[in-house]
Enzyme design. Structure first.
Site, PDB file in Angstrom:
ATOM      1  N   LEU A  24       0.874  -1.172   0.000  1.00  0.00           N
ATOM      2  CA  LEU A  24       0.000   0.000   0.000  1.00  0.00           C
ATOM      3  C   LEU A  24       0.906   1.215   0.000  1.00  0.00           C
ATOM      4  O   LEU A  24       1.887   1.260   0.753  1.00  0.00           O
ATOM      5  CB  LEU A  24      -0.898  -0.004   1.242  1.00  0.00           C
ATOM      6  N   ASP A  25       0.609   2.181  -0.870  1.00  0.00           N
ATOM      7  CA  ASP A  25       1.437   3.379  -0.963  1.00  0.00           C
ATOM      8  C   ASP A  25       1.751   3.939   0.420  1.00  0.00           C
ATOM      9  O   ASP A  25       0.867   4.000   1.285  1.00  0.00           O
ATOM     10  CB  ASP A  25       0.722   4.473  -1.759  1.00  0.00           C
ATOM     11  N   GLY A  26       2.986   4.394   0.615  1.00  0.00           N
ATOM     12  CA  GLY A  26       3.346   5.023   1.876  1.00  0.00           C
ATOM     13  C   GLY A  26       2.485   6.242   2.167  1.00  0.00           C
ATOM     14  O   GLY A  26       2.164   6.530   3.324  1.00  0.00           O
ATOM     15  N   ARG A  77      -4.482   6.294  -8.170  1.00  0.00           N
ATOM     16  CA  ARG A  77      -4.038   7.683  -8.300  1.00  0.00           C
ATOM     17  C   ARG A  77      -3.962   8.092  -9.769  1.00  0.00           C
ATOM     18  O   ARG A  77      -4.405   9.174 -10.163  1.00  0.00           O
ATOM     19  CB  ARG A  77      -2.686   7.852  -7.597  1.00  0.00           C
TER      20      ARG A  77
END
Length: 271
Positions: A128-130, A216
């Site tokens: 999961l994206d930081g 995104r």
């Protein structure tokens, strides 16, 4: 400034002594960096982290220290354990916490946080994206990790996200299938509510593939970038308004249909 030190001991000595002499750094800084996962050595043919500064080393031992004061000084918000299911656990990862560490350290990662809290082996199952927050699973044995990873790799798992985006959009299971990095990518967006005054919309996004930055890129591509997206939109006073809110899949361990949802206190996005 990032600095890398590559040291091979010429005589028996402790790790902190060898690294301090080679780097010129105080032993306390060496100890802190090692504890945070910035030191590596070769053990039984594998390059792994060495955390114990007082470890006695034989002559000819190679050490690598990846020293970055900016990385080592970070203090992200801690993760929260939602449920311990023995062979794996369910976590809330806050904004700014990485899924796993890098060669420069792992103290800012969910994986290390879970290791310290549960005192068990921990294996990363998915990413999961930081910049994003939300639901993550951590496995506690290699077989569980492999089985659960297959669920994420295939298209048998329903992955539900919440995203607050710029602009007003009225979508009902809208298909977005623009390829990401030349690979097939499928997202479906549904509007949950809109805020005319703020000119924002709250979307539910379900993804069938898991490309890097897929949501995104897809939302930016239809003209509604996520609020706080510094890469594909504009920075904001709030973190990236993207939340991994739910997972539903046939669990290969329990052989049951499993639905995981973030508790309400973690499932809100700021305005």
């Amino acid at each position: 400034m990032r600095r890398k030190f590559d040291v091979t001991t010429e005589q028996p000595e402790t790790a902190s002594d060898a690294l301090s002499q080679a780097s010129g750094l105080p032993r306390q800084r060496i100890k802190d960096a090692m504890n945070k996962g910035a030191c590596w050595w070769t053990l039984k043919g594998k390059t792994v982290r060495l955390r114990r500064a007082t470890k006695e080393l034989k002559a000819g031992t190679r050490l690598q220290l990846y020293y970055d004061e900016k990385v080592l000084s970070r203090k992200p918000e801690a993760a929260t354990l939602i449920e311990d299911k023995s062979r794996y656990s369910v976590w809330f990862k806050p904004h700014g916490l990485l899924a796993q560490g890098s060669q420069w350290g792992d103290h800012c990662s969910l994986l290390r946080h879970a290791e310290l809290e549960l005192k068990r082996p921990c294996f990363l199952i998915h990413r999961l994206d930081g910049d994003a927050a939300g639901l993550m699973l951590i496995a506690h044995d290699s077989k569980a990790a492999g089985a659960l990873s297959q669920c994420f790799a295939g298209r048998t798992m329903t992955k539900r996200y919440l995203a607050r985006v710029t602009g007003i959009i009225n979508a009902q299971n809208q298909l977005i299938d623009t390829p990401v990095d030349g690979k097939a990518a499928i997202s479906r967006a549904t509007t949950l509510r809109t805020d005319e005054a703020a000119e924002t919309s709250l979307l539910q996004v379900i993804i069938e593939t898991g490309r890097k930055h897929q949501i995104r890129k897809h939302l930016q591509g239809i003209g509604h970038p996520i609020i706080g997206d510094r890469l594909y939109g504009k920075p904001a006073r709030v973190p990236l308004q993207l939340l991994a809110a739910g997972l539903e899949f046939d669990c290969p361990l329990s052989r049951q249909r499993l639905r995981l949802e973030l508790p309400e206190e973690f499932s809100r996005l700021g305005t």
